[in-house]
Structure formats: structure tokens, C-alpha cells
Design a protein around this motif. Structure first.
Motif, short mmCIF file in Angstrom:
data_model
loop_
_atom_site.label_atom_id
_atom_site.label_comp_id
_atom_site.label_asym_id
_atom_site.label_seq_id
_atom_site.Cartn_x
_atom_site.Cartn_y
_atom_site.Cartn_z
N MET A 171 0.84 -1.21 0.00
CA MET A 171 0.00 0.00 0.00
C MET A 171 0.87 1.25 0.00
SD MET A 171 -1.08 -0.15 4.01
CE MET A 171 -0.63 -1.87 4.21
N GLY A 172 0.26 2.36 -0.35
CA GLY A 172 0.92 3.65 -0.25
C GLY A 172 0.83 4.18 1.18
N ARG A 173 1.61 5.22 1.43
CA ARG A 173 1.67 5.81 2.77
C ARG A 173 0.31 6.33 3.23
NH1 ARG A 173 1.51 10.89 4.16
NH2 ARG A 173 1.94 11.63 2.05
N LYS A 174 -0.43 6.99 2.34
CA LYS A 174 -1.72 7.54 2.75
C LYS A 174 -2.70 6.44 3.14
CE LYS A 174 -1.61 11.86 0.13
NZ LYS A 174 -2.15 12.53 -1.06
N THR A 175 -2.66 5.34 2.41
CA THR A 175 -3.53 4.20 2.77
C THR A 175 -3.17 3.68 4.15
OG1 THR A 175 -3.85 3.62 0.45
CG2 THR A 175 -4.27 1.88 2.07
N PHE A 176 -1.86 3.55 4.41
CA PHE A 176 -1.39 3.09 5.72
C PHE A 176 -1.86 4.05 6.81
CE2 PHE A 176 2.16 2.81 8.91
CZ PHE A 176 1.88 1.52 9.34
N GLU A 177 -1.74 5.36 6.55
CA GLU A 177 -2.15 6.34 7.55
C GLU A 177 -3.67 6.37 7.72
OE1 GLU A 177 -0.10 9.91 6.32
OE2 GLU A 177 1.81 9.15 7.10
N VAL B 139 2.00 -9.34 6.27
CA VAL B 139 3.20 -8.51 6.15
C VAL B 139 2.80 -7.31 5.31
CG1 VAL B 139 5.58 -8.39 5.37
CG2 VAL B 139 4.67 -10.56 6.23
N ASN B 140 3.00 -6.12 5.86
CA ASN B 140 2.57 -4.87 5.23
C ASN B 140 3.77 -4.15 4.61
OD1 ASN B 140 -0.40 -4.02 6.65
ND2 ASN B 140 0.83 -5.54 7.73
N PHE B 141 3.71 -3.89 3.31
CA PHE B 141 4.71 -3.07 2.64
C PHE B 141 4.12 -1.69 2.41
CE2 PHE B 141 6.38 -7.23 1.87
CZ PHE B 141 7.75 -7.06 1.87
N VAL B 142 4.79 -0.67 2.91
CA VAL B 142 4.31 0.71 2.80
C VAL B 142 5.26 1.48 1.90
CG1 VAL B 142 3.71 2.81 4.07
CG2 VAL B 142 3.36 0.56 5.14
N ILE B 143 4.71 2.07 0.83
CA ILE B 143 5.53 2.83 -0.12
C ILE B 143 5.43 4.32 0.21
CG2 ILE B 143 5.91 3.38 -2.55
CD1 ILE B 143 4.31 0.78 -3.21
N THR B 144 6.59 4.94 0.39
CA THR B 144 6.63 6.39 0.62
C THR B 144 7.94 6.95 0.08
OG1 THR B 144 6.63 8.15 2.28
CG2 THR B 144 7.56 6.05 2.97
N THR B 145 7.90 8.19 -0.35
CA THR B 145 9.14 8.84 -0.78
C THR B 145 9.88 9.45 0.40
OG1 THR B 145 7.89 10.86 -1.26
CG2 THR B 145 8.28 9.36 -3.11
N GLN B 146 9.27 9.45 1.58
CA GLN B 146 9.93 10.00 2.78
C GLN B 146 10.98 9.01 3.28
OE1 GLN B 146 6.99 11.14 5.74
NE2 GLN B 146 5.59 11.87 4.14
N MET B 147 12.23 9.37 3.11
CA MET B 147 13.33 8.44 3.40
C MET B 147 13.43 8.07 4.87
SD MET B 147 14.45 7.46 0.70
CE MET B 147 14.88 7.72 -0.97
N ASP C 162 6.41 -7.21 10.61
CA ASP C 162 5.09 -7.06 9.99
C ASP C 162 4.94 -5.81 9.13
OD1 ASP C 162 5.23 -5.40 12.20
OD2 ASP C 162 3.17 -5.75 12.83
N VAL C 163 5.94 -4.91 9.15
CA VAL C 163 5.90 -3.71 8.31
C VAL C 163 7.27 -3.47 7.69
CG1 VAL C 163 5.36 -1.25 8.18
CG2 VAL C 163 4.31 -2.61 9.95
N HIS C 164 7.27 -3.25 6.39
CA HIS C 164 8.50 -2.88 5.67
C HIS C 164 8.22 -1.60 4.91
CE1 HIS C 164 10.32 -6.84 6.45
NE2 HIS C 164 9.12 -7.31 6.25
N VAL C 165 9.00 -0.57 5.17
CA VAL C 165 8.85 0.69 4.45
C VAL C 165 9.80 0.67 3.26
CG1 VAL C 165 9.11 3.19 4.58
CG2 VAL C 165 8.15 1.93 6.52
N VAL C 166 9.25 0.90 2.07
CA VAL C 166 10.05 0.95 0.84
C VAL C 166 9.74 2.27 0.14
CG1 VAL C 166 10.22 -1.56 0.55
CG2 VAL C 166 8.25 -0.35 -0.40
N HIS C 167 10.53 2.58 -0.89
CA HIS C 167 10.43 3.92 -1.46
C HIS C 167 9.93 3.95 -2.90
CE1 HIS C 167 11.97 5.25 2.30
NE2 HIS C 167 13.02 4.47 2.16
N ASN C 168 9.60 2.78 -3.45
CA ASN C 168 8.96 2.74 -4.77
C ASN C 168 8.27 1.40 -4.96
OD1 ASN C 168 10.91 0.86 -6.09
ND2 ASN C 168 12.33 2.55 -5.70
N LEU C 169 7.41 1.34 -5.95
CA LEU C 169 6.62 0.13 -6.20
C LEU C 169 7.50 -1.06 -6.57
CD1 LEU C 169 3.85 -1.27 -6.54
CD2 LEU C 169 3.84 -0.44 -8.91
N ASP C 170 8.54 -0.83 -7.38
CA ASP C 170 9.41 -1.94 -7.77
C ASP C 170 10.04 -2.61 -6.56
OD1 ASP C 170 8.96 -1.86 -10.47
OD2 ASP C 170 10.66 -0.55 -10.92
N ASP C 171 10.52 -1.80 -5.61
CA ASP C 171 11.11 -2.38 -4.39
C ASP C 171 10.05 -3.15 -3.60
OD1 ASP C 171 13.58 -1.38 -4.98
OD2 ASP C 171 13.57 0.21 -3.46
#
Length: 193
Positions: free
Chosen positions: A59-65, A76-84, A97-106
Motif C-alpha cells: 500500500m501507499g503511505r496515505k492508505t497506511f495512515e 506482512v505490510n509493505f508501505v511505499i513512501t518517498t519519505q526516506m 510485519d511492516v516494511h517501508v520501501v520507497h517505490n513500487l518496484d522495491d
């Protein structure tokens, strides 16, 4: 199977005008739809039960928020955000249970690697608008809940389903007792070439 031999599926509830969100919230509350969402995204019951996980969601960051910044349980939740520094500033570093990544490919790469290790067949893309749109090219299946309503001032919309998808299943219409809204579940699959 379109991404490293793992099925990529999208799941969303949309209105007649394709709205999926308003003010970073679902525009309705249909408890059977939430149960349907949970059942599909925690369907990996034959896989490694030792992990405690029954699914993988992206999911994207806004969905997570919009979910109070809490990971969905048993997934297992993958959260995509550009915020490093998002993982550090939100206490999400080092969690299983949560992995923050910075793009969809990752997100897709890490999720499919994890899916292989856990013997999961499917990874789920759960929103929002931009993530759905960007993930369509990798998607094999789309599970939509069609809610028979129009949303005034909606601000997030599901993309138009590409022509290389076909509808393969549709439930009967149901009525949500609390809201009075009519809805049905529809499945689309990418046509085989």
C-alpha cells in the motif's frame, strides 16, 4: 503469474463513479466487505503457519495512515513512501510485519521474495489510487466490490480497468443492513496471451 512467478492481485471497493476514498477514508462502512477483504488477503493458510502471517499486502503511505498507521494483522505490510526517514520517525524500523520501501518496484521485489520464502501464491495491492494505477501492468487479478452509490467530492479513484482484463466472476447483489447500500463482488483476470 506476472511478477517473479507470484500472482499480483488488487483489491478495492469502488463506487459507480470509481471513487475509493474521500478525505483519506473509505466513503462507506460495509462490514461484509471488510470481512471479504480480510478473508482474501489472509488466504494463505496452507503456507508456513509458523510465521504467523497469512498474507502480504502492498500500500501507499496515505492508505497506511488511513488505517491509523497500524499494520493489518496476520499480514506482512509493505508501505511505499518517498519519505526516506519514514520508518525511523514512525517507529517502524526492524519490524517483521511492516516494511517501508520507497517505490513500487522495491515493494514488489521484496514482497515476491518473501512470498517465495513463505510459499505464498499471491501478493495483494490494496491502495491507494497511484499505487493501484502503477501496479496494473504487473497485476494478474482484480477483486472489486462495486458499491451502488456516487460519492460527492471524492478525492481518490480506482483506475479504468485495462482491456486486457476480463470479468470472470460476479456475486449476486447484497444489501448492507446498516448503510442500506447495495454492493456486489466482481473478479477480473488478465486474459492469457
Amino acid at each position: 503469474m506476472s511478477y517473479a512467478h507470484t500472482e499480483v492481485a488488487q483489491i478495492a471497493a469502488i463506487s459507480n463513479d470509481r471513487c475509493i476514498g474521500k478525505d483519506n477514508q473509505l466513503p462507506w462502512h460495509i462490514s461484509d466487505d471488510l470481512k471479504h477483504f480480510k478473508a482474501l488477503t489472509t488466504d494463505e493458510t496452507d503456507a508456513y503457519v509458523d510465521s504467523g502471517f497469512k498474507g502480504i499486502v502492498i500500500m501507499g503511505r496515505k492508505t497506511f495512515e488511513s488505517m491509523d498507521s497500524k499494520p493489518l494483522p496476520q499480514r506482512v505490510n509493505f508501505v511505499i513512501t518517498t519519505q526516506m526517514d519514514y520508518a525511523e520517525t514512525h517507529g517502524l524500523s526492524g519490524r517483521e510485519d511492516v516494511h517501508v520501501v520507497h517505490n513500487l518496484d522495491d515493494a514488489l521485489t521484496h514482497a515476491t521474495n518473501l512470498a517465495h520464502g513463505l510459499k505464498f501464491k499471491t501478493i495483494w495491492v490494496i491502495g491507494g489510487e497511484k499505487v493501484f494505477k502503477n501496479a496494473l501492468m504487473f497485476t494478474d487479478r482484480i477483486e472489486l466490490t462495486l458499491v451502488d452509490t456516487n460519492i460527492d467530492n471524492g478525492d481518490a479513484f480506482y483506475p479504468k480497468i485495462p482491456n486486457d482484463f476480463e470479468q470472470v466472476a460476479e456475486s449476486d447483489s447484497m444489501i448492507d443492513a446498516k448503510s442500506g447500500l447495495s454492493y456486489r463482488f466482481v473478479t477480473y483476470k488478465k486474459k492469457s496471451k
